[in-house]
Design an enzyme around this catalytic site. Structure first.
Site, PDB file in Angstrom:
ATOM      1  N   HIS A   1      -0.163 -11.384   3.022  1.00 41.83           N
ATOM      2  CA  HIS A   1       0.419 -10.327   2.549  1.00 41.83           C
ATOM      3  C   HIS A   1       2.125 -10.704   2.496  1.00 41.83           C
ATOM      4  CE1 HIS A   1      -2.348  -7.421   0.786  1.00 41.83           C
ATOM      5  NE2 HIS A   1      -2.867  -7.204   2.239  1.00 41.83           N
TER       6      HIS A   1
ATOM      7  N   GLY B   1      -8.724 -10.050   8.170  1.00 39.45           N
ATOM      8  CA  GLY B   1      -8.831  -9.471   6.703  1.00 39.45           C
ATOM      9  C   GLY B   1      -7.848  -9.901   6.109  1.00 39.45           C
TER      10      GLY B   1
ATOM     11  N   TYR C   1       0.876  -1.197  -0.137  1.00 38.50           N
ATOM     12  CA  TYR C   1       0.049   0.157  -0.280  1.00 38.50           C
ATOM     13  C   TYR C   1       0.836   1.062  -0.050  1.00 38.50           C
ATOM     14  CZ  TYR C   1      -3.323  -3.598   1.674  1.00 38.50           C
ATOM     15  OH  TYR C   1      -4.230  -4.666   1.720  1.00 38.50           O
TER      16      TYR C   1
ATOM     17  N   TYR D   1     -16.988  -7.137   5.330  1.00 33.93           N
ATOM     18  CA  TYR D   1     -17.201  -5.700   5.050  1.00 33.93           C
ATOM     19  C   TYR D   1     -18.631  -5.560   4.380  1.00 33.93           C
ATOM     20  CZ  TYR D   1     -12.304  -5.720   4.509  1.00 33.93           C
ATOM     21  OH  TYR D   1     -11.027  -5.979   4.934  1.00 33.93           O
TER      22      TYR D   1
ATOM     23  N   ARG E   1      -7.732 -16.305   3.778  1.00 38.98           N
ATOM     24  CA  ARG E   1      -8.853 -16.717   2.578  1.00 38.98           C
ATOM     25  C   ARG E   1      -8.679 -18.227   2.300  1.00 38.98           C
ATOM     26  NH1 ARG E   1     -11.326 -13.203  -1.057  1.00 38.98           N
ATOM     27  NH2 ARG E   1     -10.917 -11.151  -0.775  1.00 38.98           N
TER      28      ARG E   1
END
Length: 295
Positions: free
Chosen positions: A145, A140, A23, A197, A178
């Site tokens: 990552h 999340g 990010y 969300y 996930r």
């Protein structure tokens, strides 16, 4: 798809030494804030599940090791938990810092601790209170990552060991990923609503898998987000960005967690906040691991 093509095209930078910050260019961070919605947009199912679990465990002090824009931490601060929130991305953290500043007159927010930290050097970056935190959360799909640059998962093992070390004896770690087993087998994510969300932005997510030495090494998700006119904020109407993840399979991730806690844990697995039964008909979108440190 080659490794080089993945790393040249994704949103990638370095905010803390040794830990890639996807990010860092600010593009994905800005759109992500819109994508996940405001701090009240967490699904009620998720909020009820995590708050109930923390209260059942007698939790007061919580470390959020992947706070991002702060949406989970804000929810827990509002619920009365004493929060320490960290992230490797300064571009994401600025949204959390902004929220704390705007609500600084509220005692709970004035006491909310926000720091930049790296999972690979976590014990150096933040101070552990006494024997540790009552709970540590990493939610999340955040842990995925962290890539496996060396090919032996040593960085991932070190990161999980550091995260587990922050949990006091009797405390809990809540960490998710996930359902990469399903993605690798079918080439797409399981069908179903986003359990975290309640975003109303129209979205399209395409999936690609990078294989190295006949093993899945990285999954890239290309997001196409349709931003409404009212929220453009110098963004294009259609915003695209790419995020990359390590595809943790359920059984291998359970083994990593067992190693991180030196086998001293009670380990429960949930599929989309329901007790997971291997082989169940409905494939969950996310696996959530609850690890209680036993010593």
């Amino acid at each position: 798809m080659s490794v080089d093509s993945v790393f040249r095209t994704r949103s990638l930078g370095v905010a803390a030494e040794g830990l890639p910050d996807q990010y860092a260019d600010g593009k994905a961070a800005k759109v992500w804030e819109l994508y996940i919605g405001d701090t009240q947009s967490r699904t009620q199912e998720y909020k009820s599940w995590v708050v109930s679990l923390l209260r059942e465990q007698g939790v007061r002090r919580v470390l959020d090791v992947a706070c991002g824009t702060g949406v989970d931490s804000i929810m827990l601060v509002e619920e009365g938990f004493n929060m320490v929130s960290v992230d490797a991305s300064d571009k994401m953290l600025k949204y959390a810092l902004k929220s704390r500043w705007e609500r600084r007159k509220e005692p709970a927010f004035d006491q909310w601790v926000i720091e930049e930290a790296n999972w690979l050097t976590l014990s150096e970056d933040i101070q552990k209170p006494g024997a540790g935190f009552d709970a540590v959360i990493c939610l999340g799909n955040s842990f995925a990552h962290l890539p496996d640059f060396k090919g032996d998962q040593s960085d991932q093992k070190l990161a999980l060991q550091n995260i587990a070390s922050m949990v006091r004896p009797g405390g809990v770690l809540i960490i998710d990923h996930r359902n990469y087993d399903y993605i690798l087998e079918t080439g797409r994510a399981p069908q179903g609503k986003n359990i975290y969300y309640k975003s109303d932005l129209t979205q399209d997510i395409s999936t690609s898998v990078l294989w190295v030495n006949s093993k899945p090494h990285m999954i890239t998700l290309d997001y196409t987000i349709h931003v409404p006119q009212a929220a453009l904020q110098n963004l294009p109407e259609v915003s695209k960005f790419r995020l990359s993840y390590y595809p943790h399979r359920l059984e291998s991730f359970k083994a990593l967690l067992n190693e991180a806690f030196n086998g001293k844990l009670e380990h429960s697995v949930y599929g989309d906040f329901q007790t997971y039964v291997p082989g169940q008909t409905q494939a969950p979108c996310y696996f959530i691991h609850v690890c209680k440190k036993t010593a």
